[in-house]
Design an enzyme around this catalytic site. Sequence first.
Site, PDB file in Angstrom:
ATOM      1  N   ASP A  14     -17.334   9.987  30.787  1.00  0.00           N
ATOM      2  CA  ASP A  14     -18.717  10.410  31.050  1.00  0.00           C
ATOM      3  C   ASP A  14     -19.501  10.276  29.752  1.00  0.00           C
ATOM      4  O   ASP A  14     -19.955  11.259  29.168  1.00  0.00           O
ATOM      5  CB  ASP A  14     -18.731  11.856  31.566  1.00  0.00           C
ATOM      6  CG  ASP A  14     -20.107  12.262  32.070  1.00  0.00           C
ATOM      7  OD1 ASP A  14     -20.954  11.366  32.299  1.00  0.00           O
ATOM      8  OD2 ASP A  14     -20.351  13.468  32.225  1.00  0.00           O
TER       9      ASP A  14
ATOM     10  N   GLU B 103     -14.749  15.749  22.766  1.00  0.00           N
ATOM     11  CA  GLU B 103     -16.174  15.800  22.423  1.00  0.00           C
ATOM     12  C   GLU B 103     -16.313  15.624  20.915  1.00  0.00           C
ATOM     13  O   GLU B 103     -15.638  16.303  20.141  1.00  0.00           O
ATOM     14  CB  GLU B 103     -16.777  17.140  22.860  1.00  0.00           C
ATOM     15  CG  GLU B 103     -18.163  17.442  22.329  1.00  0.00           C
ATOM     16  CD  GLU B 103     -19.193  16.389  22.700  1.00  0.00           C
ATOM     17  OE1 GLU B 103     -19.912  15.919  21.788  1.00  0.00           O
ATOM     18  OE2 GLU B 103     -19.283  16.046  23.893  1.00  0.00           O
TER      19      GLU B 103
ATOM     20  N   ASP C 252     -13.853  11.782  17.873  1.00  0.00           N
ATOM     21  CA  ASP C 252     -14.441  10.578  18.448  1.00  0.00           C
ATOM     22  C   ASP C 252     -13.556  10.074  19.578  1.00  0.00           C
ATOM     23  O   ASP C 252     -12.321  10.040  19.451  1.00  0.00           O
ATOM     24  CB  ASP C 252     -14.582   9.511  17.362  1.00  0.00           C
ATOM     25  CG  ASP C 252     -15.083   8.196  17.909  1.00  0.00           C
ATOM     26  OD1 ASP C 252     -16.293   8.083  18.165  1.00  0.00           O
ATOM     27  OD2 ASP C 252     -14.255   7.279  18.102  1.00  0.00           O
TER      28      ASP C 252
END
Length: 205
Positions: A75, A22, A56
């Site tokens: 996702d 994340e 990232d």
Amino acid sequence: GDCMAARELLRFPSIEHIDLVEIDPVMIEIFNSTLFYKCRNRGSLESPKVQVHIKDALEFMHETPKCLYDIVILDFPSPNALGKSANLFSGETYRLTATMLSPGGVLCAQVSVRPSLFHACGNALIAERLNVWSWESYYSEHGNHDVFLLATGLNDNAISDRLACAGILPDGLRFITPDVLLSIFTPTNEVTTESLNHLKLVGAF
């Protein structure tokens, strides 16, 4: 960052480790400390199986050894009207992802995006000699749905054999059943260069 995918993966006892990537630490903080969200993700971040990487996604992919993962789930947020996040759906991103899969590993990607991006994603996976299928999942009475790409080096017969030996699915699944899984990996849902070219011509899913 909402940790819902980790929640679902933790239903399977055979999964030994989850790397959750994340870019925004605030997202992790919110979904790990706010009671409402923590109840929704069932405190999945507290599992010793889950390791969070604040990074990232593309940077993480470049640094990750090849052939490491049995399962990769993408996702990403869908690109907005200005194209923000569109780089996450580039052919290069999906080529990088394909190199992370172990032999027989499976990629699942949420790709409810513009046809041009879907085309790039699918072609990149096919170029890596993966077999690719698409699946459209409806999850509410209002017709809400997502489109997924699933890719693996296995063919549909090998997948069917693996699913037959996989045992009972976890309790409480709302949408996935053994029959649904088997229905995904069929010639009807197979993504090929020809079907992608047709998609690009008509400009719709």
